[in-house]
Design an enzyme around this catalytic site. Structure first.
Site, PDB file in Angstrom:
ATOM      1  N   GLN A  95      -7.257   9.002   0.422  1.00  0.00           N
ATOM      2  CA  GLN A  95      -8.687   8.833   0.655  1.00  0.00           C
ATOM      3  C   GLN A  95      -9.308  10.158   1.126  1.00  0.00           C
ATOM      4  O   GLN A  95      -8.808  10.775   2.058  1.00  0.00           O
ATOM      5  CB  GLN A  95      -8.910   7.723   1.704  1.00  0.00           C
ATOM      6  CG  GLN A  95     -10.349   7.371   1.923  1.00  0.00           C
ATOM      7  CD  GLN A  95     -11.044   6.829   0.674  1.00  0.00           C
ATOM      8  OE1 GLN A  95     -10.484   6.030  -0.066  1.00  0.00           O
ATOM      9  NE2 GLN A  95     -12.255   7.305   0.415  1.00  0.00           N
ATOM     10  N   ASP A 147      -6.112   7.627  -9.732  1.00  0.00           N
ATOM     11  CA  ASP A 147      -7.518   8.052  -9.649  1.00  0.00           C
ATOM     12  C   ASP A 147      -7.891   8.909 -10.869  1.00  0.00           C
ATOM     13  O   ASP A 147      -9.062   9.057 -11.187  1.00  0.00           O
ATOM     14  CB  ASP A 147      -7.740   8.907  -8.385  1.00  0.00           C
ATOM     15  CG  ASP A 147      -8.289   8.089  -7.220  1.00  0.00           C
ATOM     16  OD1 ASP A 147      -8.960   7.069  -7.491  1.00  0.00           O
ATOM     17  OD2 ASP A 147      -8.053   8.468  -6.072  1.00  0.00           O
ATOM     18  N   LYS A 160     -10.317  -1.522  -1.049  1.00  0.00           N
ATOM     19  CA  LYS A 160      -9.259  -1.239  -2.037  1.00  0.00           C
ATOM     20  C   LYS A 160      -8.050  -2.117  -1.758  1.00  0.00           C
ATOM     21  O   LYS A 160      -7.490  -2.742  -2.646  1.00  0.00           O
ATOM     22  CB  LYS A 160      -8.797   0.228  -1.933  1.00  0.00           C
ATOM     23  CG  LYS A 160      -9.675   1.227  -2.642  1.00  0.00           C
ATOM     24  CD  LYS A 160      -9.057   2.622  -2.496  1.00  0.00           C
ATOM     25  CE  LYS A 160     -10.004   3.695  -2.920  1.00  0.00           C
ATOM     26  NZ  LYS A 160      -9.555   5.044  -2.613  1.00  0.00           N
TER      27      LYS A 160
END
Ligand code: NAP
Length: 302
Positions: free
Chosen positions: A98, A121, A54
């Protein structure tokens, strides 16, 4: 018939190039770049490799990337305070936590603490609600479903009026992609059916699909005879079925299989995504797109 391969690994490169170009333009015109923070708690090896990818992708796109590593022992209160700090930081447009988090931390509480306008997200209940309403209400479509839709659109597959069957009803793939395909608009306007483990006749539904999206996590679940000739098959499944030694690196790597019997399905379908190299590369790509969108929202140019 041999199906046309929809290669996410190639489409990813096109989209990242588009993002990079737009970031440079906005930097010139507004003096700002998207700011993305990735919070990693502990040292889970799978999480580290995902976060590393990422961070690398965000840097390639020209973003301001903050990797905030926290010890496994961080308290829930301290993690919530950290999120609050980034919620109030104007240079940060996207906050990623995460998963999984250590057992002593309530994941739901942490994810719900992220400002919905920085939830790139797209998992916050506010963004799930926005997705349900559809149209201009949607801020951040969840990344894997957004990647699936992008693959379908860029492959030139007609979605208007198409019978779409989604295998799986998870909150991260099945339900949101079904919701996205049923909305009015480009790459959608489809007639959607969701099937799951309580569905009486899985094969019957799959056979009706012009677009079959499979996200079950069961290797080889979808048989070639369940596929309508010429259909577009999107295989979201990523299943580790063994290990092999990589010819490139000489190291042990996982053997991955999708939820569709690819070797046979490719002879029946019109379009199909490979595993790996299909849906997989799209998730982080769409995350970058959401982070850029977030900056554009704050600048009033989205
Ligand atoms: P999940 O939360 O385990 O959900 C699986 C869904 O499939 C459930 O709704 C389940 O039904 C349904 N299902 C399982 N076995 C079935 C069967 N035999 N017949 C009919 N339905 C069945 O999985 P997920 O998180 O959505 O992920 C699905 C797959 O996609 C996994 O392989 C995952 O690794 C992969 N994935 C890939 C990406 C990516 O490439 N970027 C991202 C996310 C997920 P019930 O609800 O009835 O149990």
């Amino acid at each position: 018939m041999t199906a046309k391969l929809i290669k996410g690994s190639e489409i990813r490169e096109q989209i990242l190039a588009e993002i990079k170009e737009e970031v440079q333009k906005i930097k010139k015109s507004h003096g700002k770049v998207p700011g993305l923070v990735t919070i990693l708690v502990g040292q889970n090896p799978a999480s580290i490799s995902y976060v590393t990818l990422k961070v690398k992708t965000a840097e390639e796109c020209g973003f301001k990337e903050v990797q905030d590593n926290q010890p496994e022992t961080i308290s829930e209160a301290d993690l919530l305070a950290l999120i609050d700090k980034y919620n109030r930081d104007d240079s940060i447009h996207g906050i990623l936590v995460q998963l999984p988090l250590p057992k002593h931390i309530n994941e739901k509480k942490v994810l719900n603490a992220i400002d919905p306008d920085k939830d790139v997200d797209g998992f916050h209940p506010v963004n799930v609600g926005r997705l349900m309403i559809g149209g201009s209400e949607v801020k951040f479509p969840p990344c894997t479903p957004a990647g699936i839709q992008e693959l379908i659109v860029r492959a030139g597959v007609e979605t208007k009026g198409a019978e779409v069957v989604v295998v799986g009803r998870s909150n991260i793939v099945g339900k949101p992609i079904a919701m996205m395909m049923v909305q009015k608009g480009v790459g959608a306007n489809s007639t959607v059916t969701i099937v799951h483990t309580a569905t009486k006749d899985l094969a019957y539904h799959c056979k009706r699909a012009d677009i079959l999206i499979v996200a079950a996590g069961v290797p080889g679940l979808v048989k070639p005879e369940w596929i309508k000739p010429g259909a577009c098959v999107i295989d979201v499944g990523v299943n580790r079925v063994g290990e092999k030694i990589s010819e490139k690196t000489g190291k042990k790597v996982a053997i991955l299989r999708g939820d569709v019997d690819f070797d046979e399905a490719v002879k029946v379908a019109g379009y199909i995504t490979p595993v790996p190299g299909g849906v997989g590369p799209m998730t982080i790509t769409m995350l970058m797109k959401n982070a850029l969108k977030s900056l554009k929202f704050t600048l009033g140019i989205a």
